[in-house]
Scaffold this active site. Structure first.
Site, PDB file in Angstrom:
ATOM      1  N   ASN A   7      25.462  34.272  42.899  1.00  0.00           N
ATOM      2  CA  ASN A   7      26.891  34.072  43.112  1.00  0.00           C
ATOM      3  C   ASN A   7      27.185  34.602  44.519  1.00  0.00           C
ATOM      4  O   ASN A   7      27.146  35.810  44.749  1.00  0.00           O
ATOM      5  CB  ASN A   7      27.710  34.816  42.054  1.00  0.00           C
ATOM      6  CG  ASN A   7      29.207  34.646  42.263  1.00  0.00           C
ATOM      7  OD1 ASN A   7      29.676  34.607  43.401  1.00  0.00           O
ATOM      8  ND2 ASN A   7      29.965  34.569  41.188  1.00  0.00           N
ATOM      9  N   GLU A  34      30.276  30.152  42.929  1.00  0.00           N
ATOM     10  CA  GLU A  34      31.460  30.576  43.690  1.00  0.00           C
ATOM     11  C   GLU A  34      31.400  30.155  45.153  1.00  0.00           C
ATOM     12  O   GLU A  34      31.480  30.995  46.059  1.00  0.00           O
ATOM     13  CB  GLU A  34      31.704  32.095  43.580  1.00  0.00           C
ATOM     14  CG  GLU A  34      32.491  32.470  42.331  1.00  0.00           C
ATOM     15  CD  GLU A  34      33.330  33.724  42.514  1.00  0.00           C
ATOM     16  OE1 GLU A  34      32.854  34.824  42.176  1.00  0.00           O
ATOM     17  OE2 GLU A  34      34.470  33.608  42.997  1.00  0.00           O
ATOM     18  N   ASP A 145      26.014  32.656  36.927  1.00  0.00           N
ATOM     19  CA  ASP A 145      26.859  33.810  36.633  1.00  0.00           C
ATOM     20  C   ASP A 145      27.502  33.542  35.286  1.00  0.00           C
ATOM     21  O   ASP A 145      28.385  32.698  35.175  1.00  0.00           O
ATOM     22  CB  ASP A 145      27.903  33.955  37.741  1.00  0.00           C
ATOM     23  CG  ASP A 145      28.911  35.057  37.459  1.00  0.00           C
ATOM     24  OD1 ASP A 145      28.808  35.713  36.400  1.00  0.00           O
ATOM     25  OD2 ASP A 145      29.808  35.253  38.298  1.00  0.00           O
ATOM     26  N   ASN A 147      29.035  35.879  33.323  1.00  0.00           N
ATOM     27  CA  ASN A 147      30.173  36.764  33.033  1.00  0.00           C
ATOM     28  C   ASN A 147      30.123  37.321  31.608  1.00  0.00           C
ATOM     29  O   ASN A 147      31.160  37.496  30.951  1.00  0.00           O
ATOM     30  CB  ASN A 147      31.500  36.048  33.305  1.00  0.00           C
ATOM     31  CG  ASN A 147      31.874  36.084  34.785  1.00  0.00           C
ATOM     32  OD1 ASN A 147      31.659  37.092  35.462  1.00  0.00           O
ATOM     33  ND2 ASN A 147      32.408  34.990  35.292  1.00  0.00           N
ATOM     34  N   ASP A 216      24.173  37.996  35.691  1.00  0.00           N
ATOM     35  CA  ASP A 216      23.575  36.821  36.337  1.00  0.00           C
ATOM     36  C   ASP A 216      22.159  36.640  35.786  1.00  0.00           C
ATOM     37  O   ASP A 216      21.349  37.563  35.837  1.00  0.00           O
ATOM     38  CB  ASP A 216      23.524  37.026  37.851  1.00  0.00           C
ATOM     39  CG  ASP A 216      24.901  37.259  38.440  1.00  0.00           C
ATOM     40  OD1 ASP A 216      25.566  36.270  38.801  1.00  0.00           O
ATOM     41  OD2 ASP A 216      25.326  38.444  38.508  1.00  0.00           O
ATOM     42  N   ASP A 248      29.492  40.311  46.088  1.00  0.00           N
ATOM     43  CA  ASP A 248      29.497  41.373  45.079  1.00  0.00           C
ATOM     44  C   ASP A 248      28.391  41.170  44.029  1.00  0.00           C
ATOM     45  O   ASP A 248      28.202  42.028  43.170  1.00  0.00           O
ATOM     46  CB  ASP A 248      30.885  41.540  44.438  1.00  0.00           C
ATOM     47  CG  ASP A 248      31.543  40.252  44.008  1.00  0.00           C
ATOM     48  OD1 ASP A 248      31.000  39.164  44.284  1.00  0.00           O
ATOM     49  OD2 ASP A 248      32.619  40.317  43.390  1.00  0.00           O
ATOM     50  N   HIS A 249      27.663  40.063  44.129  1.00  0.00           N
ATOM     51  CA  HIS A 249      26.509  39.811  43.260  1.00  0.00           C
ATOM     52  C   HIS A 249      25.216  39.852  44.076  1.00  0.00           C
ATOM     53  O   HIS A 249      25.200  39.425  45.241  1.00  0.00           O
ATOM     54  CB  HIS A 249      26.588  38.422  42.633  1.00  0.00           C
ATOM     55  CG  HIS A 249      27.739  38.220  41.690  1.00  0.00           C
ATOM     56  ND1 HIS A 249      27.578  38.134  40.337  1.00  0.00           N
ATOM     57  CD2 HIS A 249      29.058  38.076  41.928  1.00  0.00           C
ATOM     58  CE1 HIS A 249      28.753  37.939  39.760  1.00  0.00           C
ATOM     59  NE2 HIS A 249      29.676  37.903  40.702  1.00  0.00           N
TER      60      HIS A 249
END
Length: 257
Positions: A7, A34, A145, A147, A216, A248-249
């Site tokens: 991501n 993303e 991802d 989530n 992930d 952030d991933h």
DNA sequence: ATGTCGGAATTATTCCGA
């Protein structure tokens, strides 16, 4: 061959950082999530110049998924059938002998938000779509991802996180339906007791405090799992590189025979 | 400190989503 999921949190803002990663890690087949870019503004030429074929399913502003590959990509599906209203979140292609799908599962926001039941429905639709379009004996990858924190070991909060968004029994059940279809979590198969994470919030110094989640995944059918030599989370690329801001991933990478 | 990012809408500032 080396496969990966990442991501990137904005492909345009991340472009130089992504290039550094591609040069450094030399993956063969990658799923991005993303993208945060309209189809017509995606930087196709930047990736082609590095020797990759690239196919996307994107939309302006947020969401969006891409497949990068050194071998030619034959797109099979763009968008999760019946769930298009939730945004551009799935792309499936054939790449050589492999079926490769990457997804960006809806976040859900919080357990009392309207997006939460929509997330559960999206996960159920993904399982139905997978069952209808794939067979357990083929070589297929489902990555992205998700989530969802599958088990307490996958959260910095441990079992104290149970019941929070990403950690609910309903989300975990949605993920378990997928693994029940013959998809193996390649990282967890290789590292049964490793409490590593793939995402850390930008806020509050979460990365340096170890406040992460493993959300992930590279999922693979049995024939893919049997080809796995090594799987790792590329934590170094959650850090600033040459002054460039990281996503952030972190990427998740698997080396296959 | 819910403390940071990326992007959109709108014109450097606020909002939204994550």
């Amino acid at each position: 061959m080396k496969i990966a999921t990442w991501n990137v949190n904005g492909v345009r803002a991340r472009l130089d950082f992504i290039k550094l990663w591609l040069e450094s890690r030399q993956p063969d087949l990658v799923g991005f999530q993303e993208l945060k870019v309209a189809d017509e503004d995606f930087p196709f030429d930047e990736f082609r110049a590095l020797g990759f074929d690239v196919e996307i399913h994107a939309q302006k502003g947020w969401n969006g998924v891409a497949i990068l590959s050194r071998q030619p990509i034959a797109v099979e599906t763009r968008g999760l059938p019946g769930e298009e209203d939730l945004g551009a979140r799935l792309i499936t292609a054939r790449v050589g002998d492999l079926s490769f799908t990457t997804v960006y599962v809806p976040n859900g926001k919080d357990t009392d938000h309207d997006d939460f039941p929509a997330k559960l429905t999206w996960l159920a639709s993904l399982a139905n779509h997978w069952q209808a379009s794939r067979s357990a004996d083929e070589a297929a990858v489902l990555c992205g991802d998700f989530n969802v924190v599958p088990q307490p070991i996958d959260s910095w909060r441990g079992s104290a996180g149970d019941g929070r968004v990403f950690h609910t029994p309903e989300e975990r059940a949605g993920f378990t339906v997928l693994t029940g279809l013959g998809l193996f979590d390649l990282f967890r198969e290789q590292h049964p007791d490793d409490p590593s994470f793939s995402w850390w919030d930008y806020r509050g110094g979460a990365f340096h405090r170890g406040h992460g989640l493993r959300i992930d995944f590279l999922l693979g059918t049995a024939s893919v799992r049997d080809r796995v030599r090594e799987v790792w989370i590329d934590r170094d690329f959650r850090k600033k590189q040459d002054g460039l801001t990281a996503s952030d991933h972190a990427p998740v990478i698997a080396e296959l025979d």
